[in-house]
Design an enzyme around this catalytic site. Structure first.
Site, PDB file in Angstrom:
ATOM      1  N   LYS A 246      31.931  47.788-111.167  1.00 33.24           N
ATOM      2  CA  LYS A 246      30.632  48.052-110.390  1.00 33.24           C
ATOM      3  C   LYS A 246      31.337  47.625-108.794  1.00 33.24           C
ATOM      4  CE  LYS A 246      25.781  47.443-109.531  1.00 33.24           C
ATOM      5  NZ  LYS A 246      25.824  47.228-108.176  1.00 33.24           N
ATOM      6  N   ARG A 251      26.528  54.026-102.195  1.00 35.27           N
ATOM      7  CA  ARG A 251      26.581  55.260-103.016  1.00 35.27           C
ATOM      8  C   ARG A 251      26.822  56.507-102.164  1.00 35.27           C
ATOM      9  NH1 ARG A 251      23.807  55.925-107.960  1.00 35.27           N
ATOM     10  NH2 ARG A 251      24.145  57.602-108.981  1.00 35.27           N
ATOM     11  N   ARG A 266      22.584  57.370-100.969  1.00 37.26           N
ATOM     12  CA  ARG A 266      21.353  57.379-101.563  1.00 37.26           C
ATOM     13  C   ARG A 266      20.028  57.602-101.137  1.00 37.26           C
ATOM     14  NH1 ARG A 266      20.599  52.121-105.695  1.00 37.26           N
ATOM     15  NH2 ARG A 266      18.608  52.339-105.697  1.00 37.26           N
ATOM     16  N   LYS A 416      23.578  47.856-115.460  1.00 39.64           N
ATOM     17  CA  LYS A 416      24.566  46.991-114.645  1.00 39.64           C
ATOM     18  C   LYS A 416      24.333  45.806-115.284  1.00 39.64           C
ATOM     19  CE  LYS A 416      20.795  46.788-111.443  1.00 39.64           C
ATOM     20  NZ  LYS A 416      20.366  47.403-110.164  1.00 39.64           N
TER      21      LYS A 416
HETATM   22  P1  AMP Z   1      21.994  48.804-107.623  1.00 44.36           P
HETATM   23  O1  AMP Z   1      22.038  49.028-106.168  1.00 44.36           O
HETATM   24  O2  AMP Z   1      22.109  47.123-107.775  1.00 44.36           O
HETATM   25  O3  AMP Z   1      20.789  48.921-108.303  1.00 44.36           O
HETATM   26  O4  AMP Z   1      23.223  49.238-108.548  1.00 44.36           O
HETATM   27  C1  AMP Z   1      23.347  50.473-108.667  1.00 44.36           C
HETATM   28  C2  AMP Z   1      24.396  50.868-107.754  1.00 44.36           C
HETATM   29  O5  AMP Z   1      25.620  50.487-107.940  1.00 44.36           O
HETATM   30  C3  AMP Z   1      24.560  52.650-107.718  1.00 44.36           C
HETATM   31  O6  AMP Z   1      23.714  53.171-107.072  1.00 44.36           O
HETATM   32  C4  AMP Z   1      25.913  52.510-106.955  1.00 44.36           C
HETATM   33  O7  AMP Z   1      25.927  52.661-105.794  1.00 44.36           O
HETATM   34  C5  AMP Z   1      26.665  51.376-107.480  1.00 44.36           C
HETATM   35  N1  AMP Z   1      27.627  51.501-108.261  1.00 44.36           N
HETATM   36  C6  AMP Z   1      28.786  51.049-108.185  1.00 44.36           C
HETATM   37  N2  AMP Z   1      30.086  51.206-109.116  1.00 44.36           N
HETATM   38  C7  AMP Z   1      29.327  52.225-109.879  1.00 44.36           C
HETATM   39  C8  AMP Z   1      29.860  52.728-111.137  1.00 44.36           C
HETATM   40  N3  AMP Z   1      31.028  52.512-111.500  1.00 44.36           N
HETATM   41  N4  AMP Z   1      28.833  53.566-111.788  1.00 44.36           N
HETATM   42  C9  AMP Z   1      27.424  53.712-111.133  1.00 44.36           C
HETATM   43  N5  AMP Z   1      27.169  52.993-109.926  1.00 44.36           N
HETATM   44  C10 AMP Z   1      28.119  52.316-109.487  1.00 44.36           C
END
Ligand code: AMP
Length: 577
Positions: A246, A251, A266, A416
């Site tokens: 991650k 994004r 995003r 995640k």
């Molecule tokens: P969060 O913003 O904490 O909800 O986490 C989701 C976000 O993690 C996604 O919208 C992406 O911007 C980011 N992300 C980073 N690495 C990845 C990955 N390998 N697959 C999907 N999302 C990822």
């Protein structure tokens, strides 16, 4: 529909304090509009001229609007400025000075076209041109319309109508209930353009809305990840998973259409120019049309390290882009492909899409494949998570190998997993600022003492309070908050905000901050998760970790549902079964 009719509706929408009323009033406005009007109207009520992902801004600053008001109403500019000092809102200034405003009936479509002309004016002489065009427009409308026109031009329309509210209103206008929301939302997830959806719905009905396809150049709403507390829970729930690092960057959805490349965030901002190395890299790919999904992150070649989110976020700038690209070069880890050479790939299993990602970006040094490990073992997943963390990454994202890409959905196809600090929430949450309290002592200097923050109630398209924030910000950040708050200040509680507490100043929900807290506790004072007399949720010892405006809009904040889930996970950790 005339501009003055629209303005009367804008007044009504502005003074509404209930979301249901907002939907009904908007539905009434829609019922009065023709298929040609509904598209521009849909953009205008959100203070826009085009969909959010099109970087068209009216581009009038306060100074220029003052000059235009002066020109329109033959009043010296310094008098306009003085009046502005007194009234604090240039919209009110325009309304006052145009007291004998025109009674001519200007159609909304014409106002929209003329605002587009103003937005399009560029190059030598464009400032004068914008001013004169805007002054002419102001002269042609009644005082109340002048007020709204000025607010739209300055980007200060204070209605705060969220996209789900627009979708509900469209359904309501046609059926008297929200039953068509899923159909409309499906199209919205594929096309991200509310105006297009409204127009299609109005002229062709449900079938035509269903037929709106994924198209290169129009962003798709991002698939989002759920949370689970630990590797055991992940394997138990998902079984065999594809595990990826991650990355804590921004994004990006990269659209390639021949030599035209666009990069969207995003929250649908256009990063094509700012993230120029990604644009150039995508232009060099062999395929004619592509939509790729990934995470952009600043990378230090010297340190061979990924840099923290704030440094990636600092690449969002208007000036000195080339220098910044040299100092903080970006790479993008591509973890999905949604479209290739005219074909929508979102229905393919994830594993097949990933294989296509490898093929499409092979050889690029800027667009890199996000590595994966496939496993159904808790040990392997734990080790991969720890490896990621030790490399300075946020954690891992695990994905169901057979899942399709569900635009706009947050579900267990993606989960995640972040680092777990014992005793603390194992993750940060993203909150929206809803208001603030005046400061005492040292904080009085910044004019802001504590911030009232909330989460997003996605089911009802509302914001519910969860905490007051007072720590984690530097002096400079408090000042920055104050500056932003000045622009977002509204006179009454916005219709979409649900709150028992009443701050000194209400804010239009817009600023997103990432917050770490010790735990979630039940609280009767907050509305997040509150049902009837049952308490809602609050955060204990919250502190701001970062500003997330770079990649998140208010509706991208953590949801009430996620908080309820985190609360359950926290209870399970404390009382192991
Ligand atoms: P969060 O913003 O904490 O909800 O986490 C989701 C976000 O993690 C996604 O919208 C992406 O911007 C980011 N992300 C980073 N690495 C990845 C990955 N390998 N697959 C999907 N999302 C990822």
């Amino acid at each position: 529909m005339t501009v003055s009719e629209l303005s009367t509706y804008l007044d009504r929408l502005e003074s509404t304090s209930s979301r249901n009323e907002l939907v009904k009033t908007l539905a009434e406005l829609y019922l009065k509009s023709s298929p040609v009007e509904i598209q521009p109207l849909t953009y205008l009520i959100q203070g826009r001229l085009v969909p959010f992902f099109e970087p068209v801004e009216i581009g009038l600053g306060e100074k220029l609007v003052i000059a235009a008001i002066a020109q329109a109403f033959a009043t010296p500019a310094d008098e306009v400025a003085k009046l502005f000092g007194r009234l604090g809102d240039l919209g009110l200034v325009a309304a006052k000075l145009s007291a004998h405003g025109s009674s001519a009936e200007l159609p909304v479509t014409e106002m929209h076209a003329r605002l587009l002309e103003i937005a399009g004016a560029a190059g030598a002489g464009s400032v004068e041109k914008k001013r004169s065009l805007f002054a002419a427009l102001l002269k042609q409308v009644d005082p109340n319309s002048a007020k709204h026109l000025v607010r739209i031009a300055l980007g200060r329309l204070r209605l705060g109508i969220g996209d789900p509210t627009v979708l509900d209103a469209l359904s309501f206008a046609r059926t008297g209930d929200r039953s068509l929301r899923p159909v409309l939302e499906g199209a919205y997830n594929r096309a991200s353009d509310l105006g297009l959806i409204a127009k299609t719905f109005w002229s062709g009905g449900e079938d035509d809305v269903n037929a709106l396809k994924v198209t290169v150049g129009r962003p798709i709403r991002s698939q989002l990840a759920e949370r689970l507390p630990n590797p055991e829970a992940v394997i138990k729930k998902l079984g065999l998973v594809a595990v990826q690092p991650k990355y804590d960057g921004i994004r990006v959805q990269i659209h390639k259409n021949g030599s035209v490349v666009r990069v969207f965030s995003r929250n649908l901002e256009d990063y094509t120019v700012m993230f120029s190395e990604l644009t150039t890299a995508a232009r060099g790919l062999k395929d004619e049309t592509l939509i790729l999904d990934g995470e952009a992150i600043a990378y230090s070649k010297e340190l061979e390290e990924y840099l923290p989110f704030q440094l990636t976020a600092s690449r969002r700038r208007q000036h000195g882009i080339e220098q910044a690209a040299l100092e903080l070069p970006l790479v993008a880890f591509v973890f999905d492909i949604l479209y290739r050479n005219g074909r929508d790939l979102t229905e393919l299993p994830y594993e097949e899409r990933l294989a296509l990602v490898d093929e499409v970006i092979a050889g690029s040094t800027v667009l890199l494949p996000a590595p994966i490990i496939k496993t159904d073992s808790v040990e392997v997943l734990t080790k991969t998570l720890l490896d990621s963390i030790s490399q300075g990454l946020e954690g891992v994202v695990v994905k169901r190998p057979e899942s399709k890409y569900q635009a706009g959905a947050r579900n267990f196809n993606w989960v995640k997993l972040k680092r777990h600090t014992s005793g603390e929430l194992n993750d940060t949450v993203d909150l929206v600022l809803l208001g603030y309290y005046f400061g005492k002592g040292k904080r009085a200097e910044f004019g802001v003492g504590a911030l009232l923050a909330g989460v997003y109630d996605a089911e009802n398209d509302r914001f519910a309070t969860i905490t007051k924030l007072g720590t984690g910000l530097s002096d400079a950040e408090w000042r920055q908050i104050r500056e932003r708050a000045d622009k977002l200040q509204v006179e009454q509680r916005p219709a979409r905000v649900d709150s028992i507490l009443v701050p000194d100043v209400w804010l239009k929900p817009e600023v997103v901050v990432e917050v770490m807290a010790d735990e979630i506790t039940p609280s009767p004072r907050h509305t997040a998760g509150k049902v009837g007399d049952e308490p809602g949720f609050a955060l204990r010892f919250p502190r701001v970790v970062s500003f997330r405006g770079a990649d998140k809009g208010p509706e991208d904040a953590t949801t009430v549902k996620e908080i309820a889930q985190l609360f359950r996970q926290q209870r399970e950790r404390k009382q192991p079964a």
